[in-house]
Design an enzyme around this catalytic site. Structure first.
Site, mmCIF file in Angstrom:
data_model
loop_
_atom_site.group_PDB
_atom_site.id
_atom_site.type_symbol
_atom_site.label_atom_id
_atom_site.label_comp_id
_atom_site.label_asym_id
_atom_site.label_seq_id
_atom_site.Cartn_x
_atom_site.Cartn_y
_atom_site.Cartn_z
ATOM 1 N N GLN A 117 -3.592 -11.300 -4.885
ATOM 2 C CA GLN A 117 -4.942 -11.712 -4.525
ATOM 3 C C GLN A 117 -5.614 -12.420 -5.690
ATOM 4 O O GLN A 117 -5.416 -12.074 -6.860
ATOM 5 C CB GLN A 117 -5.767 -10.490 -4.117
ATOM 6 C CG GLN A 117 -7.170 -10.824 -3.612
ATOM 7 C CD GLN A 117 -7.924 -9.587 -3.162
ATOM 8 O OE1 GLN A 117 -7.342 -8.519 -3.030
ATOM 9 N NE2 GLN A 117 -9.220 -9.727 -2.936
ATOM 10 N N CYS A 123 -9.241 -9.263 0.614
ATOM 11 C CA CYS A 123 -8.122 -8.312 0.654
ATOM 12 C C CYS A 123 -7.757 -7.980 2.100
ATOM 13 O O CYS A 123 -6.594 -7.724 2.411
ATOM 14 C CB CYS A 123 -8.466 -7.047 -0.126
ATOM 15 S SG CYS A 123 -9.943 -6.182 0.467
ATOM 16 N N HIS A 282 -11.562 -1.153 -0.157
ATOM 17 C CA HIS A 282 -10.443 -2.085 -0.337
ATOM 18 C C HIS A 282 -9.462 -1.927 0.823
ATOM 19 O O HIS A 282 -9.293 -0.830 1.365
ATOM 20 C CB HIS A 282 -9.749 -1.774 -1.660
ATOM 21 C CG HIS A 282 -8.760 -2.803 -2.112
ATOM 22 N ND1 HIS A 282 -9.049 -4.146 -2.196
ATOM 23 C CD2 HIS A 282 -7.467 -2.682 -2.530
ATOM 24 C CE1 HIS A 282 -7.998 -4.803 -2.647
ATOM 25 N NE2 HIS A 282 -7.020 -3.934 -2.852
ATOM 26 N N ASN A 306 -0.926 -2.602 -2.073
ATOM 27 C CA ASN A 306 -2.193 -3.141 -2.555
ATOM 28 C C ASN A 306 -2.067 -4.661 -2.668
ATOM 29 O O ASN A 306 -1.181 -5.156 -3.365
ATOM 30 C CB ASN A 306 -2.520 -2.541 -3.926
ATOM 31 C CG ASN A 306 -3.878 -2.958 -4.447
ATOM 32 O OD1 ASN A 306 -4.484 -3.921 -3.972
ATOM 33 N ND2 ASN A 306 -4.369 -2.242 -5.446
ATOM 34 N N TRP A 308 -3.500 -6.657 -4.407
ATOM 35 C CA TRP A 308 -3.580 -7.141 -5.781
ATOM 36 C C TRP A 308 -2.199 -7.342 -6.399
ATOM 37 O O TRP A 308 -2.051 -8.039 -7.392
ATOM 38 C CB TRP A 308 -4.354 -6.141 -6.642
ATOM 39 C CG TRP A 308 -5.824 -6.073 -6.362
ATOM 40 C CD1 TRP A 308 -6.524 -6.829 -5.465
ATOM 41 C CD2 TRP A 308 -6.775 -5.197 -6.974
ATOM 42 N NE1 TRP A 308 -7.849 -6.489 -5.482
ATOM 43 C CE2 TRP A 308 -8.038 -5.489 -6.394
ATOM 44 C CE3 TRP A 308 -6.691 -4.204 -7.944
ATOM 45 C CZ2 TRP A 308 -9.207 -4.809 -6.770
ATOM 46 C CZ3 TRP A 308 -7.847 -3.531 -8.313
ATOM 47 C CH2 TRP A 308 -9.087 -3.830 -7.732
ATOM 48 N N GLU A 333 16.214 7.367 -3.196
ATOM 49 C CA GLU A 333 16.397 5.920 -3.190
ATOM 50 C C GLU A 333 15.231 5.180 -2.527
ATOM 51 O O GLU A 333 15.089 3.964 -2.689
ATOM 52 C CB GLU A 333 17.696 5.565 -2.464
ATOM 53 C CG GLU A 333 18.955 5.946 -3.237
ATOM 54 C CD GLU A 333 20.217 5.606 -2.462
ATOM 55 O OE1 GLU A 333 20.096 5.120 -1.322
ATOM 56 O OE2 GLU A 333 21.310 5.830 -3.000
#
Length: 521
Positions: A117, A123, A282, A306, A308, A333
């Site tokens: 972003q 967002c 957010h 996220n 970002w 894993e």
């Protein structure tokens, strides 16, 4: 489209795809033949640019501050420093930023890890893009992957579902830059441009980049698919002990490759990072759900991303959590210790720290779990006109003047308790081109069951005086998309979309999803 349609619903089929009855013939507005946004024909404009040997400049969304808008956090001095550069021209983006490789539109397929972003507060939009990358066929509908910087004309195009029809949006490839970097969303590998160009196309639809600031992921998911939205209040679901129902919905939505996003509440300043690593107010995308075995018990985990591209949850089941040491090698894993913005957290923590979950899918099967049912939909354009067809809610004598849609239900699954066989979606069309300036009225849906022998056509005020709606409490909302599930017994019904008060002029789109085969007449 007839003004007062009838919908018959025979027995269900086995296909789980949605069948849109409006666009079976491939008419304008269908996925195969999208309408031209701003009447711009991509093929014709590109041919003209190549023939004239001039790179395309989009005068309807010019590369200047008009298209940038009044961005929050950007001073007037910074606005004056913004440069609009092209990716593929000498002395512009790839040269200016000293990138070694030539620009590419999409490298090795699109991924949620391709972008970060920028300074635009969108967002919600980027979380939806992250979810869209999981649904390859739908991604290819929105992002035409046959585009490249070969046969270059300085232009690209993208497709969005906008209020009942698909539209094709043409842009030039000037992108806003500041201080030697892209101002908004940017590619992690530097020379890949599908995400910044997709963002620009959506900014054009919204009015400007600034008009993309603040929103809900469900809005973008709807525009990427035309699908059905379902929201879940997470703390309410958890406190009411509905975790099993929520988990089943998440599991079904993941299996059918729904777009799944979520959001955190606002506690203080927007985008404040809490000690837990969670960002306030957010949007995130949900990228997977799983169960791991931990000391003989199953732990339900949700994986989030996220936009970002960094800043992650640091609590239980995070990338560095010691709990991963105590699970099987196969389960271990699933965890990757990398600062890429993606992380796991337990379902109960997810419900505690996040406020709302958004799921958008092309059909409603993820809601009721009946994944074998075939769904069909029909989309109707309508209008409320003051003094003519804007009658307000049922308490007004003018209610009968509202648009009316008669629905014939032929069967319901008696074996399934409260079988939700009809979903209704009502969207109010914007009256302004700029998304942030859109004025919306409170809207709602009222449904009456029609007794046998009632004449065809419109029902009159005397009917409403003698009969009660199937839901005694009518809810009106300013939400962009009002979605209502219904369990309707066989019979005839009338659906009446309305504004809360009379004399409110607006256009709307009503979508009827039927669980069994539908015929319109």
């Amino acid at each position: 489209i007839p003004p007062y349609p009838l919908v018959n619903m025979p027995e269900s089929g086995n296909c789980t795809s949605i069948i849109n009855l409006r666009y079976q013939d491939g008419t304008e507005g269908s996925p195969s033949n999208p309408a031209k946004f701003n009447n711009q024909d991509y093929a014709q404009l590109k041919d003209n640019s190549l023939r004239r040997r001039r790179l395309f400049v989009d005068n309807t969304f010019p590369p200047n501050n008009q298209s940038l808008g009044d961005l929050e956090g950007l001073s007037r001095w910074q606005e004056a420093q913004v440069e609009w550069l092209r990716p593929a021209v000498k002395y512009l983006i790839c040269f200016y930023f000293l990138l070694v490789s030539d620009p590419v539109f999409c490298s090795k397929g699109a991924s949620r890890f391709d972008f970060d972003q920028g300074i635009v507060g969108n967002c919600w939009f980027l979380a939806a893009i992250s979810s869209l990358t999981f649904k390859k066929s739908l991604f290819g509908q929105v992002v035409a992957l046959d585009q490249s910087f070969s046969d270059y004309a300085g232009m690209f195009h993208f497709r969005f579902w906008r209020f009942g029809k698909w539209v094709d949006v043409v842009i030039d490839d000037h992108l806003p830059t500041l201080n030697n970097q892209l101002l908004s969303v940017r590619s992690k590998i530097g020379n890949e441009f599908w995400a910044p160009l997709l963002e620009k196309a959506y900014a054009k639809v919204c009015g400007s980049y600034a008009d993309m600031s603040a929103g809900l992921p469900s809005e973008a998911c709807k525009d990427f698919s035309g699908g059905l939205n379902k929201n879940y209040e997470l703390q309410e679901a958890h406190s009411a002990g509905h975790d099993v129902e929520l988990w089943n919905a998440l599991s079904r939505a993941t299996k059918c490759q729904s777009m799944i996003c979520c959001g955190t509440p606002q506690k203080g300043l927007v985008n404040t990072v809490e000690e837990t690593g969670i960002v306030d107010a957010h949007a995130y995308s949900v990228t997977e759900v799983t169960e791991v075995h931990y000391y003989g018990s199953k732990v339900k985990l949700v994986r989030l991303m996220n936009p970002w591209g960094k800043t992650e949850w640091n609590g239980k089941w995070s990338d560095k959590s010691d709990l991963w040491i105590r699970v099987s090698p196969e389960d271990r894993e699933k965890c990757f210790d990398r600062n890429d913005g993606e992380f796991w957290m337990a379902l109960e923590d997810f419900c505690y720290y996040f406020q709302i979950l958004f799921i958008c899918c092309e059909n409603p099967n993820f809601i009721d779990g009946d994944v074998t049912s075939q769904w069909k939909s029909m989309v109707y354009d309508g209008s409320w006109v003051a003094g003519k067809s804007a009658g307000g809610n049922v308490s007004y004598s003018s209610f009968e003047t509202n648009p009316q849609y008669r629905l014939q239900v032929s069967n319901i699954n008696k074996e399934e308790e409260k079988d939700q066989n009809i979903f209704l979606s009502l969207m109010q069309k914007p009256q302004q081109k700029n998304r942030k300036r859109v004025r919306s009225y409170p809207i709602g849906l009222t449904i009456f069951k029609i007794p046998p022998g009632t004449p065809q056509g419109r029902v009159r005020s005397s009917f409403f005086k003698r009969n009660s709606p199937i839901k005694l409490r009518q809810l009106y909302t300013n939400d962009r998309d009002l979605v209502e599930p219904h369990s309707l017994e066989p019979g005839e019904y009338v659906i009446i979309p309305s504004t809360m008060k009379p004399y409110m002029s607006a256009d709307f789109v009503l979508t009827v999803y039927s669980k069994t085969e539908a015929k319109i007449r």
